[in-house]
Design a protein around this motif. Structure first.
Motif, PDB file in Angstrom:
ATOM      1  N   ASP A  33      16.337  -4.756  -6.502  1.00  0.00           N
ATOM      2  CA  ASP A  33      17.000  -4.489  -5.228  1.00  0.00           C
ATOM      3  C   ASP A  33      17.850  -3.214  -5.272  1.00  0.00           C
ATOM      4  O   ASP A  33      17.835  -2.424  -4.330  1.00  0.00           O
ATOM      5  CB  ASP A  33      17.830  -5.693  -4.762  1.00  0.00           C
ATOM      6  N   ILE A  34      18.550  -2.957  -6.371  1.00  0.00           N
ATOM      7  CA  ILE A  34      19.349  -1.735  -6.451  1.00  0.00           C
ATOM      8  C   ILE A  34      18.448  -0.516  -6.654  1.00  0.00           C
ATOM      9  O   ILE A  34      18.706   0.548  -6.104  1.00  0.00           O
ATOM     10  CB  ILE A  34      20.459  -1.826  -7.537  1.00  0.00           C
ATOM     11  N   ASN A  35      17.371  -0.678  -7.413  1.00  0.00           N
ATOM     12  CA  ASN A  35      16.417   0.429  -7.569  1.00  0.00           C
ATOM     13  C   ASN A  35      15.836   0.842  -6.217  1.00  0.00           C
ATOM     14  O   ASN A  35      15.719   2.032  -5.922  1.00  0.00           O
ATOM     15  CB  ASN A  35      15.293   0.051  -8.542  1.00  0.00           C
ATOM     16  N   SER A  36      15.494  -0.121  -5.389  1.00  0.00           N
ATOM     17  CA  SER A  36      14.944   0.175  -4.057  1.00  0.00           C
ATOM     18  C   SER A  36      15.996   0.844  -3.166  1.00  0.00           C
ATOM     19  O   SER A  36      15.684   1.770  -2.423  1.00  0.00           O
ATOM     20  CB  SER A  36      14.451  -1.101  -3.377  1.00  0.00           C
ATOM     21  N   TYR A  37      17.225   0.372  -3.246  1.00  0.00           N
ATOM     22  CA  TYR A  37      18.310   0.946  -2.445  1.00  0.00           C
ATOM     23  C   TYR A  37      18.523   2.411  -2.806  1.00  0.00           C
ATOM     24  O   TYR A  37      18.611   3.278  -1.934  1.00  0.00           O
ATOM     25  CB  TYR A  37      19.599   0.139  -2.665  1.00  0.00           C
ATOM     26  N   VAL A  38      18.608   2.703  -4.092  1.00  0.00           N
ATOM     27  CA  VAL A  38      18.834   4.082  -4.545  1.00  0.00           C
ATOM     28  C   VAL A  38      17.658   4.967  -4.135  1.00  0.00           C
ATOM     29  O   VAL A  38      17.858   6.090  -3.656  1.00  0.00           O
ATOM     30  CB  VAL A  38      19.096   4.133  -6.065  1.00  0.00           C
ATOM     31  N   ALA A  39      16.448   4.482  -4.289  1.00  0.00           N
ATOM     32  CA  ALA A  39      15.276   5.264  -3.864  1.00  0.00           C
ATOM     33  C   ALA A  39      15.357   5.566  -2.362  1.00  0.00           C
ATOM     34  O   ALA A  39      15.044   6.676  -1.923  1.00  0.00           O
ATOM     35  CB  ALA A  39      13.981   4.521  -4.184  1.00  0.00           C
ATOM     36  N   GLY A  40      15.809   4.610  -1.579  1.00  0.00           N
ATOM     37  CA  GLY A  40      15.928   4.809  -0.133  1.00  0.00           C
ATOM     38  C   GLY A  40      16.973   5.830   0.252  1.00  0.00           C
ATOM     39  O   GLY A  40      16.731   6.689   1.100  1.00  0.00           O
ATOM     40  N   ILE A  41      18.139   5.772  -0.380  1.00  0.00           N
ATOM     41  CA  ILE A  41      19.193   6.717   0.006  1.00  0.00           C
ATOM     42  C   ILE A  41      18.884   8.123  -0.484  1.00  0.00           C
ATOM     43  O   ILE A  41      19.415   9.089   0.043  1.00  0.00           O
ATOM     44  CB  ILE A  41      20.603   6.284  -0.463  1.00  0.00           C
TER      45      ILE A  41
END
Length: 188
Positions: A33-41
Motif C-alpha cells: 500500500d505504501i509502495n503504491s502511494y509513493v508511486a502515485g504521488i
C-alpha cells in the motif's frame, strides 16, 4: 508554475536522522500500500533536487537498482536514475553523476526551476539542505512519512524557522507497515 514537493521520512518526534545521521530506525520493508502511494504521488516528477551528502549514496544506489533487471524496486530505480537531478553543494563545481548538474545557490536555482515548464520538482536531502528549503519558503507541498519510532535526539528540519509557516493538511494515510503519510500544502 511548478511545485516543489518535499518527500521525507521522519520519526514521530520530528527527526529525519539520528544524532549522527543514523537511519537504522526506518521502517522496512515497506508494504504494497505504501509502495503504491509513493508511486502515485511521484507520477508527475520531472526534476529531483538533492543535497550533496544524500546524493553521494542516493544516486549510485538507485543507478544500481535500475541496472538490475531482477531487483524488486527496478521501476523506482529507473525513475530516480532517468529523472534529471540538481545536486546542491558548496564544494562540488561539476557533477560526477549522469543526468545531474551541480548548483550552489538554493534560492536562486529553485526559483528558476519553478518557473520552467514541466511537472513537479521533488526534494530529498539531509537536515541542513531540507532546513534551508523550508526556511526560505521554497517547499510548496510536504509529504512527511512518519515512522512509528521516537528517537529523542536527532536531525530536525524545522528547527531553523525564523517565522511561523502555516500549513493545510491535504490528507493523512496510514499504511500496513505502520508508517503514516501526512500531506501538507504551504499556505501562501
Amino acid at each position: 508554475m511548478r511545485k516543489l514537493k518535499l518527500q521525507v521520512q521522519m520519526s514521530v518526534d520530528g527527526y529525519i536522522g539520528g544524532p549522527n545521521g543514523e537511519m537504522d530506525w526506518l521502517t522496512f520493508p515497506w508494504t504494497d500500500d505504501i509502495n503504491s502511494y509513493v508511486a502515485g504521488i511521484m507520477s508527475d516528477i520531472t526534476t529531483i533536487i538533492l543535497g550533496r551528502n544524500l546524493a553521494e549514496g542516493f544516486i549510485p544506489h538507485w543507478a544500481n537498482v535500475a541496472a538490475d533487471p531482477d531487483h524488486p524496486e527496478i521501476a523506482g530505480g529507473r525513475v530516480f536514475t532517468d529523472t534529471p537531478k540538481v545536486v546542491f553543494s558548496r564544494t562540488l563545481t561539476e557533477s560526477k553523476w549522469e543526468n545531474t548538474v551541480v548548483a550552489q545557490d538554493v534560492v536562486a536555482e529553485v526559483t528558476k526551476l519553478k518557473q520552467k515548464e514541466g511537472g513537479d520538482i521533488y526534494a530529498y536531502g539531509g537536515s541542513e539542505f531540507v532546513s534551508s528549503l523550508i526556511r526560505n519558503r521554497l517547499v510548496d507541498e510536504y509529504f512527511l512519512f512518519i515512522n512509528p519510532v521516537a528517537l529523542g535526539k536527532g536531525m530536525p528540519i524545522f528547527e531553523e524557522l525564523e517565522t511561523k509557516q502555516n500549513l493545510t493538511l491535504v490528507e493523512s494515510v496510514a499504511f500496513d507497515c505502520g508508517i503514516v503519510a501526512l500531506h501538507f500544502q504551504l499556505k501562501t
